[in-house]
Design an enzyme around this catalytic site. Structure first.
Site, PDB file in Angstrom:
ATOM      1  N   ARG A 106       0.869  -1.171   0.000  1.00  0.00           N
ATOM      2  CA  ARG A 106       0.000   0.000   0.000  1.00  0.00           C
ATOM      3  C   ARG A 106       0.906   1.221   0.000  1.00  0.00           C
ATOM      4  O   ARG A 106       1.817   1.304   0.823  1.00  0.00           O
ATOM      5  CB  ARG A 106      -0.871  -0.012   1.258  1.00  0.00           C
ATOM      6  CG  ARG A 106      -1.930   1.072   1.265  1.00  0.00           C
ATOM      7  CD  ARG A 106      -2.630   1.162   2.613  1.00  0.00           C
ATOM      8  NE  ARG A 106      -1.891   1.986   3.542  1.00  0.00           N
ATOM      9  CZ  ARG A 106      -2.409   2.530   4.652  1.00  0.00           C
ATOM     10  NH1 ARG A 106      -3.675   2.314   4.964  1.00  0.00           N
ATOM     11  NH2 ARG A 106      -1.668   3.263   5.447  1.00  0.00           N
ATOM     12  N   GLU A 136     -13.733  -1.003   6.345  1.00  0.00           N
ATOM     13  CA  GLU A 136     -13.051  -1.203   7.632  1.00  0.00           C
ATOM     14  C   GLU A 136     -13.813  -0.572   8.801  1.00  0.00           C
ATOM     15  O   GLU A 136     -13.643  -1.001   9.936  1.00  0.00           O
ATOM     16  CB  GLU A 136     -11.606  -0.686   7.581  1.00  0.00           C
ATOM     17  CG  GLU A 136     -11.483   0.818   7.477  1.00  0.00           C
ATOM     18  CD  GLU A 136     -10.046   1.293   7.295  1.00  0.00           C
ATOM     19  OE1 GLU A 136      -9.282   0.638   6.566  1.00  0.00           O
ATOM     20  OE2 GLU A 136      -9.696   2.321   7.880  1.00  0.00           O
ATOM     21  N   TYR A 171      -2.427  11.481   6.822  1.00  0.00           N
ATOM     22  CA  TYR A 171      -2.669  10.084   7.192  1.00  0.00           C
ATOM     23  C   TYR A 171      -1.723   9.140   6.449  1.00  0.00           C
ATOM     24  O   TYR A 171      -1.525   9.277   5.249  1.00  0.00           O
ATOM     25  CB  TYR A 171      -4.120   9.676   6.867  1.00  0.00           C
ATOM     26  CG  TYR A 171      -4.279   8.176   6.900  1.00  0.00           C
ATOM     27  CD1 TYR A 171      -4.452   7.531   8.119  1.00  0.00           C
ATOM     28  CD2 TYR A 171      -4.153   7.409   5.750  1.00  0.00           C
ATOM     29  CE1 TYR A 171      -4.530   6.148   8.174  1.00  0.00           C
ATOM     30  CE2 TYR A 171      -4.232   6.035   5.793  1.00  0.00           C
ATOM     31  CZ  TYR A 171      -4.418   5.412   7.008  1.00  0.00           C
ATOM     32  OH  TYR A 171      -4.476   4.047   7.064  1.00  0.00           O
ATOM     33  N   HIS A 220      -8.922   6.949   2.445  1.00  0.00           N
ATOM     34  CA  HIS A 220      -9.368   7.185   3.831  1.00  0.00           C
ATOM     35  C   HIS A 220     -10.562   8.136   3.933  1.00  0.00           C
ATOM     36  O   HIS A 220     -10.562   9.095   4.721  1.00  0.00           O
ATOM     37  CB  HIS A 220      -8.189   7.687   4.673  1.00  0.00           C
ATOM     38  CG  HIS A 220      -8.076   7.037   6.018  1.00  0.00           C
ATOM     39  ND1 HIS A 220      -8.387   7.680   7.196  1.00  0.00           N
ATOM     40  CD2 HIS A 220      -7.702   5.795   6.375  1.00  0.00           C
ATOM     41  CE1 HIS A 220      -8.194   6.852   8.218  1.00  0.00           C
ATOM     42  NE2 HIS A 220      -7.776   5.708   7.757  1.00  0.00           N
ATOM     43  N   ASP A 279      -4.970   3.975  -0.057  1.00  0.00           N
ATOM     44  CA  ASP A 279      -6.095   4.246   0.848  1.00  0.00           C
ATOM     45  C   ASP A 279      -6.415   5.740   0.823  1.00  0.00           C
ATOM     46  O   ASP A 279      -5.616   6.562   1.264  1.00  0.00           O
ATOM     47  CB  ASP A 279      -5.690   3.814   2.271  1.00  0.00           C
ATOM     48  CG  ASP A 279      -6.861   3.775   3.237  1.00  0.00           C
ATOM     49  OD1 ASP A 279      -7.937   4.336   2.905  1.00  0.00           O
ATOM     50  OD2 ASP A 279      -6.699   3.192   4.334  1.00  0.00           O
ATOM     51  N   GLU A 339      -8.891   2.219  -1.846  1.00  0.00           N
ATOM     52  CA  GLU A 339      -9.654   1.938  -0.615  1.00  0.00           C
ATOM     53  C   GLU A 339     -10.374   3.180  -0.099  1.00  0.00           C
ATOM     54  O   GLU A 339      -9.812   4.284  -0.134  1.00  0.00           O
ATOM     55  CB  GLU A 339      -8.645   1.438   0.424  1.00  0.00           C
ATOM     56  CG  GLU A 339      -9.213   1.181   1.787  1.00  0.00           C
ATOM     57  CD  GLU A 339      -8.134   0.658   2.732  1.00  0.00           C
ATOM     58  OE1 GLU A 339      -7.108   0.136   2.255  1.00  0.00           O
ATOM     59  OE2 GLU A 339      -8.321   0.790   3.946  1.00  0.00           O
ATOM     60  N   TRP A 385     -11.299  12.246   8.521  1.00  0.00           N
ATOM     61  CA  TRP A 385      -9.933  11.733   8.674  1.00  0.00           C
ATOM     62  C   TRP A 385      -9.896  10.339   8.196  1.00  0.00           C
ATOM     63  O   TRP A 385      -9.546   9.608   7.700  1.00  0.00           O
ATOM     64  CB  TRP A 385      -9.505  11.768  10.154  1.00  0.00           C
ATOM     65  CG  TRP A 385      -8.093  11.301  10.306  1.00  0.00           C
ATOM     66  CD1 TRP A 385      -6.947  12.021  10.085  1.00  0.00           C
ATOM     67  CD2 TRP A 385      -7.654   9.990  10.683  1.00  0.00           C
ATOM     68  NE1 TRP A 385      -5.845  11.246  10.302  1.00  0.00           N
ATOM     69  CE2 TRP A 385      -6.246   9.989  10.673  1.00  0.00           C
ATOM     70  CE3 TRP A 385      -8.317   8.805  11.040  1.00  0.00           C
ATOM     71  CZ2 TRP A 385      -5.480   8.868  10.995  1.00  0.00           C
ATOM     72  CZ3 TRP A 385      -7.575   7.680  11.360  1.00  0.00           C
ATOM     73  CH2 TRP A 385      -6.165   7.711  11.336  1.00  0.00           C
ATOM     74  N   ARG A 436     -13.766  -5.090   3.440  1.00  0.00           N
ATOM     75  CA  ARG A 436     -12.580  -4.817   4.244  1.00  0.00           C
ATOM     76  C   ARG A 436     -12.752  -5.064   5.737  1.00  0.00           C
ATOM     77  O   ARG A 436     -11.872  -4.710   6.525  1.00  0.00           O
ATOM     78  CB  ARG A 436     -12.215  -3.324   4.077  1.00  0.00           C
ATOM     79  CG  ARG A 436     -11.723  -2.952   2.726  1.00  0.00           C
ATOM     80  CD  ARG A 436     -10.244  -3.229   2.599  1.00  0.00           C
ATOM     81  NE  ARG A 436      -9.442  -2.380   3.467  1.00  0.00           N
ATOM     82  CZ  ARG A 436      -8.429  -2.803   4.212  1.00  0.00           C
ATOM     83  NH1 ARG A 436      -8.115  -4.070   4.253  1.00  0.00           N
ATOM     84  NH2 ARG A 436      -7.739  -1.944   4.924  1.00  0.00           N
ATOM     85  N   GLU A 472      -4.385  -7.467   4.760  1.00  0.00           N
ATOM     86  CA  GLU A 472      -3.513  -6.364   5.186  1.00  0.00           C
ATOM     87  C   GLU A 472      -2.712  -6.843   6.397  1.00  0.00           C
ATOM     88  O   GLU A 472      -3.263  -7.451   7.308  1.00  0.00           O
ATOM     89  CB  GLU A 472      -4.355  -5.144   5.564  1.00  0.00           C
ATOM     90  CG  GLU A 472      -3.529  -3.933   5.950  1.00  0.00           C
ATOM     91  CD  GLU A 472      -4.407  -2.732   6.346  1.00  0.00           C
ATOM     92  OE1 GLU A 472      -5.527  -2.952   6.858  1.00  0.00           O
ATOM     93  OE2 GLU A 472      -3.963  -1.594   6.141  1.00  0.00           O
TER      94      GLU A 472
END
Ligand code: EZ4
Ligand code: CO
Length: 406
Positions: free
Chosen positions: A147, A266, A159, A216, A214, A240, A406, A287, A343
């Protein structure tokens, strides 16, 4: 067999982890991970006050019949605190059942569907040269997929990028003052920068290295659609969390505009969060972690649902999933047909000493090992030597001070 004890442990060997240990009258024990990063004590209290009293005296073999009243009987369904607590019970009971059977958990889940579990690691850098070094470092550790995350020109803290002492990728600050770190964000700058990052990585490492990224939850659906199109030629393994998924319909916009594979989930905690995403085949990877989704039992059901829509697994495996949650994930990864990728960030030596585990990492692949159960032991004495430290996840703000996802 009856449950005679259920104890909740919090330890901080570099970051906080919450562990449930269930003990039976025959002396068999099972472990479950209940770590909810930044909100750990809410799950500890939920377990101690509301769940443990319901477990004492019950039959640990009745996993589904324990899960259902914890979910339905609470009346107040879903939510990350509830589902992390239920997950810990579910995994601890699977651990017990597999130990009694004297088999590694994956054997009870149908046995191995593959020889080993491929993973991806985290490569990051403040700028492109640092990122390229980081990809090389992951490759030297054996990772065969990475990643990639970088800083964005003009932004201080982003991040996924390690900046000095604050490990932003780990998302907590182990500091007694414990107020959230403020990171900064600028979507147009990010959208301009990311294609140049992927171009540099492809130029350096060629077309074959599986790359992930990602976003995010930081983009609007339209921005995510544009980004997906802009980076199609770099052939990501997945993009992602390109946009917040509370509104599942938003993914229709993204999906209609790009063939970049999409991974989501996630922060989800039940199958209902995925209903439209999966049934309309708007994503490619689910995820969720065992730890935040109510355990092995419901995650297995999600994977079966996803399989009907050609969607694969991509279990969340950041540092804030404990080795107990990681072990449960690896057993599931080995067993389900529609496994995609796992992951895996690894854990610090201090964490691996508190949680001794049978799973192994070799050549970028995990294997759960052959120990009965999930194959993890918790060292209570060592765990107690690392007491809880309050820590928050960061907050993102735009240049004018506005809070951003975030
Ligand atoms: O930010 O687990 O894909 N991994 C991630 C993680 C999450 C953390 C939050 O606790 O997005 O790094
Ligand atoms: Co993520």
């Amino acid at each position: 067999m009856k449950i005679v004890d259920a104890a909740v442990f919090v330890t901080c060997p570099g970051r906080n982890f919450v562990t449930l240990k269930i003990t039976t009258d025959e002396g068999v024990t099972g472990l479950g991970d209940a770590t909810l990063n930044g909100r750990e004590q809410a799950v500890v209290t939920y377990l101690r006050e509301h769940v443990v009293p319901l477990l004492i005296g019950t039959d640990p073999h009745r996993i589904e019949d324990t899960w259902q009243p914890l979910y339905r009987g609470a009346y107040w369904r879903r939510g990350p605190v509830t589902m992390a607590a239920i997950a810990a019970v579910d995994v601890a009971l699977w651990d017990i059942k597999a130990k009694v059977a004297n088999l590694p958990l994956y054997q009870l889940l149908g046995g191995a569907s593959r020889d080993r579990v491929r993973t991806y690691g985290h490569a990051n850098g403040r700028d492109i040269p640092e990122l390229l070094d980081s990809v090389r470092a992951r490759q030297a550790e054996g990772y065969q997929a990475s990643r990639v995350q970088t800083g964005v020109p003009g932004l201080e803290k982003v991040y996924g990028v390690h900046t000095g002492e604050v490990i932003a990728a780990n998302a907590t600050r182990l500091d007694q003052r414990a107020l959230p770190v403020v990171e900064d964000w600028d979507t147009p700058a990010y959208l301009r920068h990311l294609p140049t990052v992927l171009e540099a990585v492809r130029n350096e490492f060629g077309p074959e290295l599986p790359l992930l990224h990602d976003a995010h939850h930081r983009l609007t659906p339209l921005q995510a659609a544009k980004l997906g199109k802009d980076i199609e030629r770099y052939e990501l393994f997945w993009l992602e969390d390109c946009t917040p998924a509370e509104n599942q319909q938003a993914f229709r916009v993204v999906r209609q505009h790009t063939t970049t594979p999409l991974a989501v989930g996630e922060v989800f905690n039940t199958v209902f969060d995925y209903q439209t995403l999966v049934s309309a085949q708007l994503i490619d990877y689910v995820r969720s972690a065992v730890t935040h989704f109510g355990g092995v039992s419901p995650l297995r059901k999600l994977f079966d649902f996803a399989d009907q829509h050609q969607i694969k697994s991509g279990i969340h495996g950041p540092e804030d999933i404990s080795p107990v949650g990681m072990a449960a994930a690896i057993h599931l990864d080995l067993a389900v047909h529609n496994f995609g990728i796992q992951e895996y960030s690894g854990h610090t030596d201090a964490t691996n000493e508190v949680f001794r585990h049978a799973y192994t990492f070799t050549d970028g692949h995990l294997h759960p090992g052959e120990a009965p159960g999930i194959g993890v032991e918790y060292d209570e004495e060592l765990g107690a030597a690392h007491p809880y430290v309050p820590a928050y996840l960061p907050v993102n703000r735009l240049a004018d001070g506005t809070v951003h996802d975030w």
